[in-house]
Motif scaffolding. Structure first.
Motif, mmCIF file in Angstrom:
data_model
loop_
_atom_site.group_PDB
_atom_site.id
_atom_site.type_symbol
_atom_site.label_atom_id
_atom_site.label_comp_id
_atom_site.label_asym_id
_atom_site.label_seq_id
_atom_site.Cartn_x
_atom_site.Cartn_y
_atom_site.Cartn_z
ATOM 1 N N ASP A 288 -8.828 -35.775 -82.481
ATOM 2 C CA ASP A 288 -10.206 -35.514 -82.528
ATOM 3 C C ASP A 288 -10.937 -36.356 -81.161
ATOM 4 N N ASN A 289 -10.513 -37.248 -80.915
ATOM 5 C CA ASN A 289 -10.956 -38.105 -79.657
ATOM 6 C C ASN A 289 -10.687 -37.139 -78.421
ATOM 7 N N MET A 290 -9.512 -36.570 -78.362
ATOM 8 C CA MET A 290 -9.234 -35.583 -77.218
ATOM 9 C C MET A 290 -10.131 -34.444 -77.087
ATOM 10 N N TRP A 291 -10.255 -33.972 -78.356
ATOM 11 C CA TRP A 291 -11.212 -32.747 -78.314
ATOM 12 C C TRP A 291 -12.828 -33.275 -78.026
ATOM 13 N N ALA A 292 -13.035 -34.363 -78.329
ATOM 14 C CA ALA A 292 -14.396 -34.691 -78.309
ATOM 15 C C ALA A 292 -14.542 -35.191 -76.747
ATOM 16 N N LEU A 293 -13.830 -35.535 -75.996
ATOM 17 C CA LEU A 293 -13.621 -36.203 -74.729
ATOM 18 C C LEU A 293 -13.807 -34.856 -73.815
ATOM 19 N N ASN A 294 -13.073 -33.871 -74.213
ATOM 20 C CA ASN A 294 -12.943 -32.594 -73.536
ATOM 21 C C ASN A 294 -14.198 -31.938 -73.387
ATOM 22 N N ASP A 295 -15.250 -32.115 -74.381
ATOM 23 C CA ASP A 295 -16.489 -31.404 -74.594
ATOM 24 C C ASP A 295 -17.601 -32.337 -74.309
ATOM 25 N N LEU B 137 -23.852 -27.203 -79.711
ATOM 26 C CA LEU B 137 -23.862 -28.224 -80.739
ATOM 27 C C LEU B 137 -22.411 -28.798 -80.974
ATOM 28 N N LEU B 138 -22.269 -30.175 -80.339
ATOM 29 C CA LEU B 138 -21.174 -30.780 -80.305
ATOM 30 C C LEU B 138 -20.385 -30.908 -81.526
ATOM 31 N N GLY B 139 -20.905 -31.051 -82.615
ATOM 32 C CA GLY B 139 -20.508 -31.193 -83.669
ATOM 33 C C GLY B 139 -19.613 -29.857 -84.392
ATOM 34 N N LEU B 140 -20.397 -28.758 -83.942
ATOM 35 C CA LEU B 140 -19.931 -27.384 -84.333
ATOM 36 C C LEU B 140 -18.654 -27.231 -83.547
ATOM 37 N N ASN B 141 -18.628 -27.484 -82.232
ATOM 38 C CA ASN B 141 -17.535 -27.415 -81.574
ATOM 39 C C ASN B 141 -16.200 -28.057 -81.802
ATOM 40 N N LEU B 142 -16.673 -29.260 -82.443
ATOM 41 C CA LEU B 142 -15.339 -30.223 -82.827
ATOM 42 C C LEU B 142 -14.946 -29.700 -84.066
ATOM 43 N N ASP B 143 -15.709 -29.293 -84.941
ATOM 44 C CA ASP B 143 -15.330 -28.942 -86.454
ATOM 45 C C ASP B 143 -14.553 -27.475 -86.019
ATOM 46 N N TRP B 144 -14.970 -26.568 -85.132
ATOM 47 C CA TRP B 144 -14.252 -25.578 -85.016
ATOM 48 C C TRP B 144 -12.712 -25.713 -84.405
ATOM 49 N N HIS B 145 -12.336 -26.483 -83.645
ATOM 50 C CA HIS B 145 -11.262 -27.100 -83.071
ATOM 51 C C HIS B 145 -10.283 -27.446 -84.474
ATOM 52 N N ARG B 146 -11.064 -28.410 -85.409
ATOM 53 C CA ARG B 146 -10.521 -28.905 -86.700
ATOM 54 C C ARG B 146 -10.211 -27.681 -87.281
ATOM 55 N N PHE B 147 -10.936 -26.917 -87.589
ATOM 56 C CA PHE B 147 -10.890 -25.644 -88.372
ATOM 57 C C PHE B 147 -9.429 -24.827 -87.901
ATOM 58 N N VAL B 148 -9.496 -24.389 -86.751
ATOM 59 C CA VAL B 148 -8.376 -23.392 -86.097
ATOM 60 C C VAL B 148 -7.272 -24.332 -86.448
ATOM 61 N N SER B 149 -7.074 -25.473 -86.078
ATOM 62 C CA SER B 149 -5.856 -26.490 -86.472
ATOM 63 C C SER B 149 -5.563 -26.089 -87.700
ATOM 64 N N ASP B 150 -6.306 -26.513 -88.756
ATOM 65 C CA ASP B 150 -6.136 -26.312 -90.137
ATOM 66 C C ASP B 150 -5.840 -25.037 -90.426
ATOM 67 N N GLN B 151 -6.355 -24.047 -90.026
ATOM 68 C CA GLN B 151 -6.121 -22.691 -90.498
ATOM 69 C C GLN B 151 -4.759 -21.884 -89.957
ATOM 70 N N THR B 152 -4.209 -22.639 -88.702
ATOM 71 C CA THR B 152 -3.037 -22.200 -88.191
ATOM 72 C C THR B 152 -2.121 -23.011 -89.146
ATOM 73 N N ILE B 153 -1.852 -24.199 -89.553
ATOM 74 C CA ILE B 153 -1.280 -24.991 -90.419
ATOM 75 C C ILE B 153 -1.164 -24.031 -91.940
ATOM 76 N N ASN B 154 -2.402 -23.707 -92.327
ATOM 77 C CA ASN B 154 -2.154 -22.980 -93.567
ATOM 78 C C ASN B 154 -1.430 -21.806 -93.261
ATOM 79 N N PHE B 155 -1.602 -21.052 -92.483
ATOM 80 C CA PHE B 155 -0.595 -19.657 -92.107
ATOM 81 C C PHE B 155 0.805 -20.010 -92.024
ATOM 82 N N TYR B 156 0.972 -21.285 -91.436
ATOM 83 C CA TYR B 156 2.263 -21.491 -91.563
ATOM 84 C C TYR B 156 2.945 -21.823 -92.656
#
Length: 681
Positions: free
Chosen positions: A413-420, A208-227
């Motif tokens: 987003d474009n980088m993550w999408a192209l890598n997948d 599910l390409l949208g799921l994969n992309l959203d996971w990247h977005r979430f991980v980035s956001d959650q890391t920033i949230n921890f910071y």
């Protein structure tokens, strides 16, 4: 960070490794004087020493380090220790250990093996951060907070899965919207409950390409949230001390760099951008000139995050211990690389590490002070020379890089999408490499460049280059159209505008804004095998193209070059379109550098992108970078080759590093040498 009064020169120092050898710590500080070290970063991996058991604190050794540093006018960057937690946390709170994508919880070990969502970990981190801030926040030599270390990686535990579901609910509001975004009717993957949503896993969904992309977005956001959990404590206790964390660029010559986290988002949360720079100088795969270009691009990426000066938080004075071949830098290369980073806007050069670890995984990573405990080694002398040069560059402190007229769009987003992407060819996608190929021309011509996000203001630039923008929002397409209509020039390429931000294909071809601005419609893309070439003819000139070739339907654009081979011969390969007061170029295929030179030579002249230069060079191995303020322009002239080169100086100047007056004339620049020239008077 307190107002900077000198270029920073120092690095990671881990005196907790030497507490049973006080004579070594004393000697280290003597060596720091000789090497012109004015900054130390402490505490990064010190949690087990600061809090050996829960609630029991030992700060005496760190007090001593602050005292010693203060006596020598050495500034301290104090790190929060969350990047490497002690064993007792894992034993008392197993939830802090990450779970991998297969659902298996990791054992204690390594570093960064912690869950950013864990309430227990967040609480313990805030507690130690608060202790540090209260104890050291008023020390006059504390100049900067360094939160954690090299954030990255993901956790798949139940806490993170629930946090991901909450993140998705906030984004999509309803399951219907989620199913539409993920095109979940395909393969009967429709969600009927939020609890059915699971992060991408080899044991579940990875298609599910949208799921994969959203996971990247979430991980980035959650890391920033921890910071931000850490930064909140520091801001409350020490509001006048700025905060950073060290971003990563890895090897600047890698195909994929800074992959995990969206640094354009992250940069909004730090006061100062800092990054860890480890180019592999001396490799047999790339010339030092090519690697210098790649490293320059990465420095410009980091400077562009805040359009301001930045710091090198880590670099090596000699070698690393994690490259396939851990070759030390040749004589002169360390100084060359350090001054290159200063020329792009770095106000500090720091090392990992100041004193080499005696054991464990990084015992052979390069350091200022080695296992031999000597101050007469080649490496120590070269570090000392860099420190002396930074002192000589004091007049250039806090000057800015030249305001670029050229921007390259870099979109995470474009980088993550192209890598997948499940299309084209994984071997030849090369998004970052493609960006470097466009950047190369401007670097060789000494034309400054910024790397911008889709949210940046485009009107600050005469030329915007937007390569391989596969995942493009309609909002950004409209932004491009407005920019060109107002007089801007855009260069776009193959594999652009294929899907929206949900990873859903655009129906009916390109969005209208792209058709308007480029005056063409891409019909299909030919994915070539590595041995295949396509010929493109531009009048009497012919160029070889490779990897990708887009077949175009031309509306109101004009063809400036056509394919001369394959079944799409005699159709447009490159087009130009006048739209409003500006113009748009579409490059339909991937070229080598000879085409880039011919193409951008014309644009640079047409748009008057080159500044009048008081120094002339005849070889691309010489690079001239500028830092300036309202009073002075400082020309950093570097020879990145292993051979002597020449420059011509067209007005009297002075070299800040030697004090020599440079008259009008021709001068030699030795291999790996740098001159910093400023006009006399």
């Amino acid at each position: 960070m307190k107002e900077r009064t000198s270029f920073g020169h120092g690095g990671d120092y881990n005196p907790e490794q030497w507490l049973d050898h006080p004579e070594i710590i004393a000697q280290d500080f003597e060596y720091f004087k000789k090497a012109h070290i004015n900054t130390i970063t402490v505490g990064i991996f010190s949690w087990a020493q600061l809090e050996p058991s829960e609630g029991i604190y030992q700060f005496d050794w760190l007090d001593d380090v602050f005292d010693r540093a203060e006596k020598q006018d050495i500034n301290v960057i104090l790190a929060t220790p969350s990047g490497a937690r002690p064993r007792w946390i894992a034993e008392n709170y197993p939830e802090v250990l990450r779970v991998d994508e297969n659902g298996q919880r990791n054992l204690f070990g390594e570093r960064h093996n912690h869950c950013y969502t864990s309430p227990a970990y967040r609480e313990k981190v805030q507690t130690i951060d608060n202790k540090l801030a209260e104890r050291y926040g008023k020390r006059k030599n504390l100049v900067l907070w360094h939160v954690s270390n090299e954030f990255g990686g993901a956790c798949y535990c139940d806490l993170c899965q629930n946090a991901f579901r909450t993140w998705l609910k906030q984004k999509y509001q309803t399951l219907e919207n989620l199913n539409k975004a993920y095109w979940a009717t395909f393969w009967s993957h429709t969600y009927t409950s939020w609890n059915q949503v699971v992060a991408p896993s080899p044991r579940g969904d990875q298609n599910l390409l949208g799921l994969n992309l959203d996971w990247h977005r979430f991980v980035s956001d959650q890391t920033i949230n921890f910071y931000e959990v850490e930064a909140k404590v520091l801001r409350e206790v020490t509001p006048n001390i700025k905060i950073t964390t060290n971003f990563m660029g890895g090897n600047p010559d890698d195909e994929h760099v800074f992959f995990d986290l969206n640094y354009q988002d992250f940069a909004k949360h730090v006061d100062v951008v800092s990054w860890d720079s480890y180019p592999s100088w001396g490799t047999d795969a790339k010339s030092s000139v090519e690697l210098a270009m790649n490293t320059a691009a990465m420095n410009d990426v980091m400077r562009s995050l805040k359009h301001d000066n930045y710091m090198i938080m880590e670099s090596t004075p000699s070698q690393v211990n994690w490259h396939p071949f851990n070759r030390p830098k040749a004589p002169g290369m360390h100084r060359m690389g350090a001054l290159q980073e200063v020329s792009h806007g770095a106000n500090a050069i720091n090392y990992f590490q100041l004193h080499q670890s005696r054991g464990s995984s990084e015992m052979f990573h390069g350091a200022v002070i080695g296992h031999d405990l000597r101050d007469d080694t080649r490496i120590f002398k070269e570090v000392s020379q860099v420190g002396e040069n930074l002192n000589q560059l004091q007049p250039a402190l806090n000057t800015k890089a030249h305001q670029p007229k050229v921007a390259i769009v870099y979109d995470y987003d474009n980088m993550w999408a192209l890598n997948d992407v499940r299309n084209y060819a994984a071997e030849t996608i090369k998004y970052w490499r493609t960006i470097q190929e466009h950047y190369r021309y401007f670097w060789e011509q000494d034309v400054p460049v910024e790397f911008i996000s889709t949210t940046d203001d485009l009107t600050a630039y005469k030329l915007v280059i937007d390569p391989m923008h596969f995942m493009m929002t309609e909002e950004f397409a409209n932004k491009l159209r407005a920019y060109v209509a107002q007089g801007g020039t855009i260069v776009g390429t193959y594999i652009t505008g294929q899907v929206d931000e949900r990873y859903l294909a655009y129906l009916g071809g390109w969005p209208k804004a792209l058709r308007d601005v480029y005056g063409v419609d891409p019909l299909e893309t030919d994915t070539l095998y590595p041995t295949q070439q396509v010929v493109v003819a531009d009048g009497q000139k012919k160029f070889q193209a490779h990897d990708y070739a887009t077949v175009l339907s031309v509306d109101h654009a004009i063809a400036i070059a056509n394919y001369a081979s394959e079944w799409y011969a005699e159709t447009p390969a490159i087009t130009q379109n006048q739209y409003g007061n500006g113009q748009a170029y579409y490059i339909g295929t991937r070229f080598d550098s000879d085409f880039m030179v011919a193409f951008y030579d014309t644009l640079v002249t047409q748009l008057d992108l080159k500044e009048a230069n008081l120094i002339h060079k005849t070889d691309a191995a010489i690079h001239i970078n500028v830092r300036l303020n309202e009073q002075k322009i400082y020309y950093f002239v570097t020879n990145f080759s292993d051979e002597e080169k020449t420059i011509t100086v067209n007005t009297p100047m002075r070299d800040l590093l030697t004090g020599m007056v440079i008259s009008i004339g021709t001068y030699d620049v030795a291999a790996y040498d740098t001159k910093v020239l400023v006009e006399e008077g």
